[in-house]
Design a protein around this motif. Structure first.
Motif, PDB file in Angstrom:
ATOM      1  N   UNK A   1       0.618  -1.478   0.273  1.00  0.00           N
ATOM      2  CA  UNK A   1      -0.027  -0.172   0.292  1.00  0.00           C
ATOM      3  C   UNK A   1       1.001   1.142  -0.457  1.00  0.00           C
ATOM      4  N   UNK A   2       1.696   1.386   0.846  1.00  0.00           N
ATOM      5  CA  UNK A   2       2.730   2.755   0.864  1.00  0.00           C
ATOM      6  C   UNK A   2       3.703   2.817  -0.330  1.00  0.00           C
ATOM      7  N   UNK A   3       4.553   1.461  -0.721  1.00  0.00           N
ATOM      8  CA  UNK A   3       5.455   1.895  -1.798  1.00  0.00           C
ATOM      9  C   UNK A   3       4.789   3.318  -2.971  1.00  0.00           C
ATOM     10  N   UNK A   4       5.743   3.525  -3.700  1.00  0.00           N
ATOM     11  CA  UNK A   4       6.102   4.146  -4.803  1.00  0.00           C
ATOM     12  C   UNK A   4       5.538   3.696  -5.624  1.00  0.00           C
ATOM     13  N   UNK A   5       5.976   2.829  -5.738  1.00  0.00           N
ATOM     14  CA  UNK A   5       4.913   1.891  -7.134  1.00  0.00           C
ATOM     15  C   UNK A   5       4.237   1.138  -6.456  1.00  0.00           C
ATOM     16  N   UNK A   6       2.866   1.468  -7.739  1.00  0.00           N
ATOM     17  CA  UNK A   6       1.902   1.401  -7.569  1.00  0.00           C
ATOM     18  C   UNK A   6       1.944  -0.206  -9.046  1.00  0.00           C
ATOM     19  N   UNK A   7       1.677  -1.138  -8.561  1.00  0.00           N
ATOM     20  CA  UNK A   7       2.516  -2.916  -8.957  1.00  0.00           C
ATOM     21  C   UNK A   7       1.402  -3.516  -8.974  1.00  0.00           C
ATOM     22  N   UNK A   8      -0.248  -2.644  -9.100  1.00  0.00           N
ATOM     23  CA  UNK A   8      -1.033  -3.877  -8.948  1.00  0.00           C
ATOM     24  C   UNK A   8      -1.608  -4.217 -10.376  1.00  0.00           C
ATOM     25  N   UNK A   9      -1.069  -3.725 -11.150  1.00  0.00           N
ATOM     26  CA  UNK A   9      -1.309  -4.171 -12.699  1.00  0.00           C
ATOM     27  C   UNK A   9       0.101  -3.294 -13.947  1.00  0.00           C
ATOM     28  N   UNK A  10       0.129  -2.546 -14.477  1.00  0.00           N
ATOM     29  CA  UNK A  10       0.984  -1.926 -15.151  1.00  0.00           C
ATOM     30  C   UNK A  10       1.628  -1.134 -13.629  1.00  0.00           C
ATOM     31  N   UNK A  11       2.114  -0.494 -14.179  1.00  0.00           N
ATOM     32  CA  UNK A  11       3.811  -0.400 -12.866  1.00  0.00           C
ATOM     33  C   UNK A  11       3.783   1.040 -12.861  1.00  0.00           C
TER      34      UNK A  11
END
Ligand code: CRA
Length: 839
Positions: A419-429
């Motif tokens: 949740x807190x990562x700068x990178x959203x890795x839920x789909x395309x980054x």
């Protein structure tokens, strides 16, 4: 507060002398600068001549302020904002300088009309709405409070589009603010900086054997600063608005030119200049366009390099940079400043990561302006890496160190890391810019108490849990100089005659108006001011048969960007319902009303554009229906901007602040209306909550669900159709629209809007409808008792102290920036007789 000797000009002895000098100044500028004879001069020539004359009067203060900025012990606020919606300069500068009366006499004696000259100015509309206008109010307060500051932004060649209404639809036209010439800016070509993009990074060993990284950009452009002086109210301090314009590093590629490729030779120039060509006209809607990221990086890199240059002018290194500069990120638009400053410190100035990170995090603070998920900026990792490869590396490193910290703090909690990562890795980054801003800043703030609470509990809850002291609130404010003194001179005069003019720089002093609610003579004058303000606008709309709008009507105003969450359509449903009731019962005991709308829709926002069409369609039918003549009128004022705001806030009786609770971060129009003696009909949203607290509940028309009720209803499963089926008045209003009553029988035109309301209603218009209509009924009743209404209006204005941007800026100075006022002395009073000698 240090008074300038411009205030001396107010003394009568100097008056005629000054007026003579001003007149000579106009003639001189016309002749030498514009190069025209008075008989050949256009209105634009006169506007420029007057403006240059006024600008000259600011120069002494401007140059002395720059000198003060360079003094070692002063800390400077760098306000980074992709938008500054300044509004017209001439009138504001005249007021802040205390020169309005003299210049208008000089202009008159020169055979001209000051109002015509002021109105001629093309306003620099370099912003979408609230956020950009807030930045402009803050610049006014910073200068007035004598805080050294530089506003850093983009000099868009085309600002916010001009809106025309054609057949009821919004049409966008290119804005040409620079076309007539801009007398307020100074181009500083010698302070140009170079900005890279694209390319690759490489590792190398320097002469001392240190391993370093360098970025080898594929393209370079030049950033040229244009400075506009920002003068405080009756002080010597002049701050700077420094806007960057992009140019190609060389105007021709001579190699291409010599082999005959003329097109190729100019191509690079065109590409470079595209960067600052146009403002993206989307308010709270993230679009992910590459050029927008380039704009952001461009102005941020220009500004950071500029601050570094200023700092190194006085200090041997950047160790103490955070003592000299407090840099505010106005939303996430400038958040790329975090990795950019890291890059400058590490790659260019050879700091270690740890030292650099310490400097960076003591420099930046971040203001969040929205909770709307569609507004949150997230750049695709691919795109960011392509445009800014070195910055992506730095972002990864920031993230990796940050996530290590999180893992230590919350062992085993993989969800919190995700949740807190700068990178959203839920789909395309994606790179989440809000996370980058939060991690890179020492302070984060929301813009109203409710908004900050929602940030703490929802949007930024993880960050708040990690750093409980980092998140604070600074409620927005607006400048009373522009939004009262300039735009409502009648009211300003009345107030000053009653309580003196101290309120202009200490808005809490308006409290002194309160006892006057029991003074019938004062109340009558108050009503007269409002009436004359209403007459002004009525005078603008007359036909052969006389004025079209009835100044005795209740002026009910909603001006702001058109957005579903702001619920202009809720207002419309009430209007249609009122129309329906009046048609069925001509004896209905309601006061006459004039509904006024204004606002732009983002060009790609179809639903918002359909709402504009509906407002105009309802207006066409209602305004031409003899059954409701003089009782119900609707006006959509095209091209709502700062200039039109000057006219509209002072003449409103009722201010519509009807967003769904939890959606409007603060709002600032709500404050402008109240200051000018309008009453508010509103929900418990944004700063409305605090306005109601200040003016007391009995002086505020509250309706609708609060955030908890909204949340509960959503959880319980919201079905707008049930409400439609159970509410006869609502059904009648919706059916009139759906059956084509306002569209010449066309039942398709407004179907998308009707379907959205009936089947989704994401902003719960129907859920708040009944409460709104009942509240409007109460508004009508109170309006029919003018004595009571006036007392409420005076109490509203009297209690607006909190909403001066002076209070907001004082809060930022104390809580966030740790800066103190630096009064400017006029050391350099006049030019030396024999000119300068270069040092
Ligand atoms: N659209 C908010 O929606 C707020 C201003 C200034 C906004 C307003 O409620 O008053 O900011 N948000 O704080 C915004 O631009 C990117 O977010 C706005 O103007």
């Amino acid at each position: 507060m240090t008074r300038t000797n411009t205030t001396d000009c107010n003394s009568h002895t100097n008056d005629s002398n000054n007026i003579k000098k001003l007149k000579r100044g106009f003639a001189y500028k016309l002749f030498y600068q514009q190069g025209v004879w008075p008989q050949n001069a256009s209105l634009n020539d006169y506007y420029l001549a007057v403006s240059y004359t006024v600008r000259d009067r600011m120069q002494k203060m401007f140059l002395n302020s720059i000198r003060a900025l360079q003094e070692k012990d002063s800390k400077i606020v760098g306000y980074l904002s992709a938008e500054f919606l300044m509004g017209p300069h001439l009138h504001n500068n005249l007021i802040n300088l205390g020169l309005y009366d003299q210049v208008s006499r000089a202009v008159e004696e020169s055979g001209l009309d000051i109002k015509q000259i002021i109105d001629h100015e093309e306003e620099p509309g370099l912003g979408n709405g609230g956020l950009g206008r807030l930045a402009a109010c803050y610049l006014d307060s910073l200068a007035t409070l004598q805080i050294p500051a530089i506003g850093y932004g983009i000099r868009y060649e085309f600002g916010m589009f001009d809106q025309e209404i054609e057949n009821g639809w919004q049409k966008e036209l290119g804005d040409r603010w620079l076309h007539p010439g801009n007398p307020w800016e100074f181009k500083k070509a010698h302070m140009a900086v170079e900005i890279g993009s694209g390319g690759y990074t490489e590792r190398y060993t320097d002469d001392h054997g240190n391993l370093r990284v360098r970025w080898v950009p594929a393209r370079m452009v030049k950033g040229i600063p244009y400075d506009t002086p920002v003068i405080g109210y009756r002080v010597n301090n002049v701050n700077l608005l420094r806007l960057w314009s992009a140019e190609a590093p060389k105007s021709f590629d001579f190699d291409d030119f010599n082999v005959g490729d003329y097109q190729g030779a100019v191509h690079e120039k065109i590409m470079a200049e595209t960067i600052t060509k146009v403002l993206y006209p989307n308010d709270e809607q993230f679009r992910g366009k590459e050029l927008r990221l380039l704009q952001q990086y461009f102005f941020v890199s220009c500004s950071m390099q500029d601050m570094v240059r200023i700092h190194l002018f006085q200090f041997p290194n950047l160790d103490n940079f955070p003592d000299k500069f407090a840099v505010q990120l106005n939303d996430t638009h400038p958040a790329i400043a975090v990795p950019e400053f890291m890059r400058l410190l590490i790659d260019v100035h050879h700091y270690s990561w740890e030292q650099a990170w310490d400097i960076v995090t003591h420099t930046f603070a971040y203001t969040n302006h929205t909770l709307l998920p569609e507004a949150l900026e997230k750049w695709s990792v691919d795109m960011l890496g392509r445009l800014l490869p070195r910055h992506l590396e730095i972002i990864y490193e920031i993230n990796s160190r940050f996530l290590d910290l999180i893992r230590i703090k919350y062992p085993g909690d993989v969800d919190v890391v995700r949740r807190m990562s700068i990178i959203d890795e839920s789909g395309e980054r994606y790179v989440r810019m809000a996370h980058l801003a939060c991690i890179g800043s020492h302070a984060i703030n929301g813009v109203a108490e409710l908004h900050t609470r929602l940030l703490k509990n929802h949007t930024l809850a993880d960050f708040h849990r990690l750093w409980p002291d980092k998140l604070t609130n600074v409620t927005n404010g607006v400048t009373p100089r522009r939004w009262m003194v300039l735009s409502n001179p009648r009211l300003a005069r009345l107030i000053s005659s009653a309580i003196g003019d101290g309120w202009i720089t200490d808005l809490y002093k308006l409290r002194k108006l309160e006892p006057l609610v029991d003074d019938p003579a004062f109340c009558e004058k108050w009503q007269q001011v409002k009436f004359e303000n209403k007459q002004d606008i009525c005078a603008m709309f007359s036909c052969d048969c006389g004025p079209v709008f009835n100044p005795y009507a209740l002026f009910d105003v909603q001006v702001k960007r058109i957005h579903e969450y702001k619920r202009q359509h809720l207002n419309l449903l009430h209007i249609v319902n009122l129309y329906h009731r009046l048609k069925n019962n001509p004896d209905l005991d309601v006061p006459p009303r004039t509904f006024i709308f204004g606002g732009k829709a983002a060009p790609g926002y179809t639903m918002a554009k359909l709402i504009i069409k509906l407002i105009n369609s309802v207006a066409d039918v209602v305004n031409s229906d003899p059954d409701v003549k003089n009782r119900l009128q609707i006006l959509f004022i095209p091209n709502f901007n700062v200039q039109i705001g000057h006219m509209l806030y002072p003449m409103a009786d009722l201010s519509e602040q009807i967003s769904l609770a939890g959606k409007e971060a603060s709002g600032t129009g709500n404050m402008k209306f109240s200051m000018n003696g309008a009453l508010t009909i509103g929900t418990l949203d944004g700063a409305n909550v605090e306005i109601r607290e200040e003016v007391a509940p009995e002086n505020f028309f509250l309706f609708g669900m609060d955030v908890n009720a909204v949340e509960d209803l959503r959880r319980a499963g919201y079905n707008p159709q049930t409400i439609y089926n159970q509410n006869e008045g609502l059904k009648a209003a919706i059916n009139l629209i759906a059956m084509g009553h306002f569209s010449h029988g066309d039942q398709e035109l407004f179907r998308p809007l009707i379907d959205s309301l009936l089947y989704h209603d994401p902003y719960m218009v129907l859920a708040d409808y009944q409460s709104y209509v009942e509240c409007q009924q109460k508004v009508g009743e109170v309006f029919q008792d003018p004595g009571r209404w006036t007392k409420m209006a005076i109490r509203n204005a009297a209690r607006m102290g909190k909403f001066s941007s002076d209070r907001s800026i004082a809060d930022y100075c104390r809580k966030v920036w740790k800066v103190k006022p630096l009064p400017v002395e006029l050391k350099l009073q006049r030019l030396p007789e024999n000119g300068f000698k270069f040092p």
